[in-house]
Design an enzyme around this catalytic site. Structure first.
Site, PDB file in Angstrom:
ATOM      1  N   TYR A 198       0.860  -1.183   0.000  1.00  0.00           N
ATOM      2  CA  TYR A 198       0.000   0.000   0.000  1.00  0.00           C
ATOM      3  C   TYR A 198       0.897   1.234   0.000  1.00  0.00           C
ATOM      4  O   TYR A 198       1.460   1.626   1.001  1.00  0.00           O
ATOM      5  CB  TYR A 198      -0.955   0.021   1.199  1.00  0.00           C
ATOM      6  CG  TYR A 198      -1.836  -1.211   1.319  1.00  0.00           C
ATOM      7  CD1 TYR A 198      -2.047  -2.059   0.228  1.00  0.00           C
ATOM      8  CD2 TYR A 198      -2.460  -1.544   2.509  1.00  0.00           C
ATOM      9  CE1 TYR A 198      -2.848  -3.188   0.339  1.00  0.00           C
ATOM     10  CE2 TYR A 198      -3.271  -2.665   2.626  1.00  0.00           C
ATOM     11  CZ  TYR A 198      -3.440  -3.487   1.534  1.00  0.00           C
ATOM     12  OH  TYR A 198      -4.227  -4.615   1.647  1.00  0.00           O
ATOM     13  N   SER A 249      -3.009 -14.747   3.156  1.00  0.00           N
ATOM     14  CA  SER A 249      -4.058 -14.076   2.392  1.00  0.00           C
ATOM     15  C   SER A 249      -3.990 -14.541   0.941  1.00  0.00           C
ATOM     16  O   SER A 249      -2.896 -14.765   0.413  1.00  0.00           O
ATOM     17  CB  SER A 249      -3.832 -12.562   2.474  1.00  0.00           C
ATOM     18  OG  SER A 249      -4.846 -11.867   1.785  1.00  0.00           O
ATOM     19  N   GLN A 301      -7.036 -14.045   5.396  1.00  0.00           N
ATOM     20  CA  GLN A 301      -7.721 -12.870   4.844  1.00  0.00           C
ATOM     21  C   GLN A 301      -8.038 -13.122   3.374  1.00  0.00           C
ATOM     22  O   GLN A 301      -7.142 -13.475   2.593  1.00  0.00           O
ATOM     23  CB  GLN A 301      -6.840 -11.620   4.994  1.00  0.00           C
ATOM     24  CG  GLN A 301      -7.622 -10.363   4.651  1.00  0.00           C
ATOM     25  CD  GLN A 301      -6.849  -9.064   4.869  1.00  0.00           C
ATOM     26  OE1 GLN A 301      -6.725  -8.255   3.953  1.00  0.00           O
ATOM     27  NE2 GLN A 301      -6.335  -8.847   6.059  1.00  0.00           N
ATOM     28  N   PRO A 323     -14.921  -5.374   1.991  1.00  0.00           N
ATOM     29  CA  PRO A 323     -16.268  -5.590   2.550  1.00  0.00           C
ATOM     30  C   PRO A 323     -17.347  -4.770   1.839  1.00  0.00           C
ATOM     31  O   PRO A 323     -18.509  -5.175   1.802  1.00  0.00           O
ATOM     32  CB  PRO A 323     -16.113  -5.169   4.012  1.00  0.00           C
ATOM     33  CG  PRO A 323     -14.894  -4.303   4.049  1.00  0.00           C
ATOM     34  CD  PRO A 323     -13.982  -4.841   2.997  1.00  0.00           C
ATOM     35  N   SER A 326     -15.163  -2.410  -2.626  1.00  0.00           N
ATOM     36  CA  SER A 326     -14.467  -1.158  -2.996  1.00  0.00           C
ATOM     37  C   SER A 326     -15.385   0.062  -2.967  1.00  0.00           C
ATOM     38  O   SER A 326     -15.121   1.057  -3.636  1.00  0.00           O
ATOM     39  CB  SER A 326     -13.798  -1.263  -4.363  1.00  0.00           C
ATOM     40  OG  SER A 326     -12.813  -2.257  -4.349  1.00  0.00           O
ATOM     41  N   LYS A 373     -23.423   5.048  -1.569  1.00  0.00           N
ATOM     42  CA  LYS A 373     -23.519   6.451  -1.982  1.00  0.00           C
ATOM     43  C   LYS A 373     -23.280   6.679  -3.480  1.00  0.00           C
ATOM     44  O   LYS A 373     -23.331   7.809  -3.945  1.00  0.00           O
ATOM     45  CB  LYS A 373     -22.583   7.326  -1.140  1.00  0.00           C
ATOM     46  CG  LYS A 373     -21.126   7.089  -1.378  1.00  0.00           C
ATOM     47  CD  LYS A 373     -20.308   8.111  -0.584  1.00  0.00           C
ATOM     48  CE  LYS A 373     -18.849   7.968  -0.907  1.00  0.00           C
ATOM     49  NZ  LYS A 373     -18.291   6.649  -0.537  1.00  0.00           N
TER      50      LYS A 373
HETATM   51  P1  NAP Z   1     -13.767  -1.571   0.847  1.00  0.00           P
HETATM   52  O1  NAP Z   1     -13.560  -1.622   2.302  1.00  0.00           O
HETATM   53  O2  NAP Z   1     -14.660  -2.537   0.200  1.00  0.00           O
HETATM   54  O3  NAP Z   1     -14.297  -0.108   0.438  1.00  0.00           O
HETATM   55  C1  NAP Z   1     -13.705   1.015   1.028  1.00  0.00           C
HETATM   56  C2  NAP Z   1     -14.284   2.269   0.418  1.00  0.00           C
HETATM   57  O4  NAP Z   1     -15.683   2.363   0.661  1.00  0.00           O
HETATM   58  C3  NAP Z   1     -13.702   3.510   1.061  1.00  0.00           C
HETATM   59  O5  NAP Z   1     -12.436   3.809   0.575  1.00  0.00           O
HETATM   60  C4  NAP Z   1     -14.752   4.537   0.687  1.00  0.00           C
HETATM   61  O6  NAP Z   1     -14.575   4.870  -0.687  1.00  0.00           O
HETATM   62  C5  NAP Z   1     -16.039   3.734   0.849  1.00  0.00           C
HETATM   63  N1  NAP Z   1     -16.592   3.842   2.219  1.00  0.00           N
HETATM   64  C6  NAP Z   1     -16.060   3.365   3.380  1.00  0.00           C
HETATM   65  N2  NAP Z   1     -16.865   3.634   4.416  1.00  0.00           N
HETATM   66  C7  NAP Z   1     -17.934   4.286   3.921  1.00  0.00           C
HETATM   67  C8  NAP Z   1     -19.097   4.815   4.504  1.00  0.00           C
HETATM   68  N3  NAP Z   1     -19.354   4.714   5.814  1.00  0.00           N
HETATM   69  N4  NAP Z   1     -20.002   5.446   3.695  1.00  0.00           N
HETATM   70  C9  NAP Z   1     -19.784   5.545   2.381  1.00  0.00           C
HETATM   71  N5  NAP Z   1     -18.685   5.053   1.761  1.00  0.00           N
HETATM   72  C10 NAP Z   1     -17.757   4.423   2.530  1.00  0.00           C
HETATM   73  O7  NAP Z   1     -12.386  -1.625   0.053  1.00  0.00           O
HETATM   74  P2  NAP Z   1     -10.879  -1.563   0.507  1.00  0.00           P
HETATM   75  O8  NAP Z   1     -10.607  -0.415   1.387  1.00  0.00           O
HETATM   76  O9  NAP Z   1     -10.058  -1.688  -0.703  1.00  0.00           O
HETATM   77  O10 NAP Z   1     -10.717  -2.914   1.354  1.00  0.00           O
HETATM   78  C11 NAP Z   1     -10.687  -2.915   2.770  1.00  0.00           C
HETATM   79  C12 NAP Z   1      -9.338  -3.253   3.289  1.00  0.00           C
HETATM   80  O11 NAP Z   1      -9.037  -4.622   2.982  1.00  0.00           O
HETATM   81  C13 NAP Z   1      -8.204  -2.469   2.614  1.00  0.00           C
HETATM   82  O12 NAP Z   1      -8.069  -1.166   3.110  1.00  0.00           O
HETATM   83  C14 NAP Z   1      -7.029  -3.370   2.914  1.00  0.00           C
HETATM   84  O13 NAP Z   1      -6.572  -3.106   4.220  1.00  0.00           O
HETATM   85  C15 NAP Z   1      -7.648  -4.761   2.825  1.00  0.00           C
HETATM   86  N6  NAP Z   1      -7.399  -5.422   1.511  1.00  0.00           N
HETATM   87  C16 NAP Z   1      -6.643  -6.563   1.496  1.00  0.00           C
HETATM   88  C17 NAP Z   1      -6.386  -7.223   0.302  1.00  0.00           C
HETATM   89  C18 NAP Z   1      -5.560  -8.479   0.311  1.00  0.00           C
HETATM   90  O14 NAP Z   1      -5.084  -8.896  -0.759  1.00  0.00           O
HETATM   91  N7  NAP Z   1      -5.367  -9.093   1.445  1.00  0.00           N
HETATM   92  C19 NAP Z   1      -6.893  -6.724  -0.900  1.00  0.00           C
HETATM   93  C20 NAP Z   1      -7.672  -5.569  -0.860  1.00  0.00           C
HETATM   94  C21 NAP Z   1      -7.929  -4.933   0.356  1.00  0.00           C
HETATM   95  P3  NAP Z   1     -15.103   6.230  -1.379  1.00  0.00           P
HETATM   96  O15 NAP Z   1     -15.064   7.310  -0.341  1.00  0.00           O
HETATM   97  O16 NAP Z   1     -14.160   6.430  -2.525  1.00  0.00           O
HETATM   98  O17 NAP Z   1     -16.487   5.923  -1.861  1.00  0.00           O
END
Ligand code: NAP
Length: 312
Positions: free
Chosen positions: A59, A157, A177, A207, A210, A216
């Site tokens: 990251y 993961s 993960q 979760p 993305s 929203k």
């Molecule tokens: P995510 O949790 O599915 O979506 C996050 C996005 O949703 C935020 O950046 C924001 O984007 C929006 N959001 C979050 N809370 C909100 C709310 N209360 N109301 C409205 N919009 C909201 O995607 P992610 O952040 O990519 O994944 C979560 C975590 O998983 C990552 O940060 C990382 O730590 C981990 N991850 C791990 C792997 C792996 O290979 N192990 C791969 C991917 C991710 P906007 O503001 O742009 O709408």
């Protein structure tokens, strides 16, 4: 609902709603995000007591860990936060490969410790499998690092079931993960039953798929050039519109229950037997705050079934 949980088979006690930090220092995925945005998100997490932070070498690369290290050192809050990080990505010139060799993992842990400005990592994951290293050898090295006190728990993961079984040959894997959300529950076929049987905690990533499940976006939402979401099928054309319609149904369920849609989605996962914690990503402090409320939402079996049905 209790807001804290001990992640099964570990001694890590954390808030059930953690923080995903791939947008912290994550200009690689989100071109409009600044380091300062990332710092604000981390300060919000500290303020609201969100104490399980998920990061990774890649990251940034490196930048997410560096900013976390900087914020925790400045605020003297290292011991108030449980840090999970990951490694496996190796950049050779412009080429990216995955490396699980024991030597590489040891070096990755040492380097992450420096960036995080700490002398222990609470949970260290092998981020992606490589094709050559026997997985029990990779985990064997992490067990040594655990015995040395450099890491407190071991995770993997993106491993297949066969790779997970090999990794867990000696029973040392604490956490798995993998990608899991209301749009993609494919890991329920094999990985999740294995984790349940072997007392491994399953942490779902993406979760909100993305962001689309957080409620929203609409048909007119656009993303800047270089944004991670432009490459994802669920954000393209008809597929995007179909998902938006499902999210509209979810919004109605949330409204009837008197809760916001984003925490409702997280609450569904927190009711799953295999899941102890969630790690929603956030780009703004108010998202951190809103997501935390997921731990207070109680759902009946019927309500959960109705939500799953919306996305079936
Ligand atoms: P995510 O949790 O599915 O979506 C996050 C996005 O949703 C935020 O950046 C924001 O984007 C929006 N959001 C979050 N809370 C909100 C709310 N209360 N109301 C409205 N919009 C909201 O995607 P992610 O952040 O990519 O994944 C979560 C975590 O998983 C990552 O940060 C990382 O730590 C981990 N991850 C791990 C792997 C792996 O290979 N192990 C791969 C991917 C991710 P906007 O503001 O742009 O709408």
């Amino acid at each position: 609902m209790e807001r804290k949980v001990t992640i099964r088979s570990t001694d890590l006690t954390v808030t059930k709603v953690g923080l995903g930090t791939n947008a912290v220092g994550g200009q690689k995925y989100y071109p409009n995000i600044t380091d300062e945005d990332g710092r604000r998100v981390l300060h919000a997490a500290l303020e609201y007591g969100v104490d399980f932070w998920d990061t990774a070498f890649t990251y940034g690369p490196k930048r997410s860990e560096e900013i976390i290290g900087e914020v925790l050192e400045k605020t003297k809050k290292r011991n108030d936060v449980v840090i999970a990080t990951k490694a496996a990505h190796q950049y050779i010139g412009k080429e990216r490969v995955f490396n699980n060799h024991p030597k590489f993992l040891r070096q990755a842990v040492e380097e992450a410790l420096k960036r995080l400005r700490t002398d222990y990592i609470d949970l260290f994951y092998i981020h992606y499998p490589d094709e050559t290293t026997p997985k029990y050898e990779a985990i064997g090295e992490l067990k040594k690092l655990k015995d040395e006190g450099k890491i407190r728990a071991i995770g993997v993961s993106n491993f297949s079931l066969a790779q997970l079984k090999e990794a867990n040959r000696d029973g040392y894997v604490n956490v798995y993960q993998g990608e899991y959300n209301l749009l993609d529950r494919s890991l329920e076929k094999d990985i999740i039953p294995y984790t349940l049987k072997h007392n491994i905690s399953f942490v779902p990533y993406f979760p909100f798929a993305s962001g689309i499940l957080a409620g929203k976006y609409d048909r007119h939402t656009t993303f800047p050039e270089g944004d991670l979401r432009l490459k994802k099928p669920q954000f393209q054309g008809e597929s995007f519109f179909e998902t938006l319609e499902k999210v509209e149904k979810l919004k109605r369920i949330a409204k009837e229950k008197g809760v916001d849609v984003a925490p409702l989605v997280l609450a569904v996962y927190l009711h799953h037997d295999a899941i102890d914690v969630v790690i929603p990503g956030a780009k703004r402090p108010e998202q951190v705050k809103q997501n935390l409320s997921a731990a207070d939402i109680m759902l009946s079996k019927e309500e959960i079934a109705a939500i799953y049905q919306t996305f079936a």
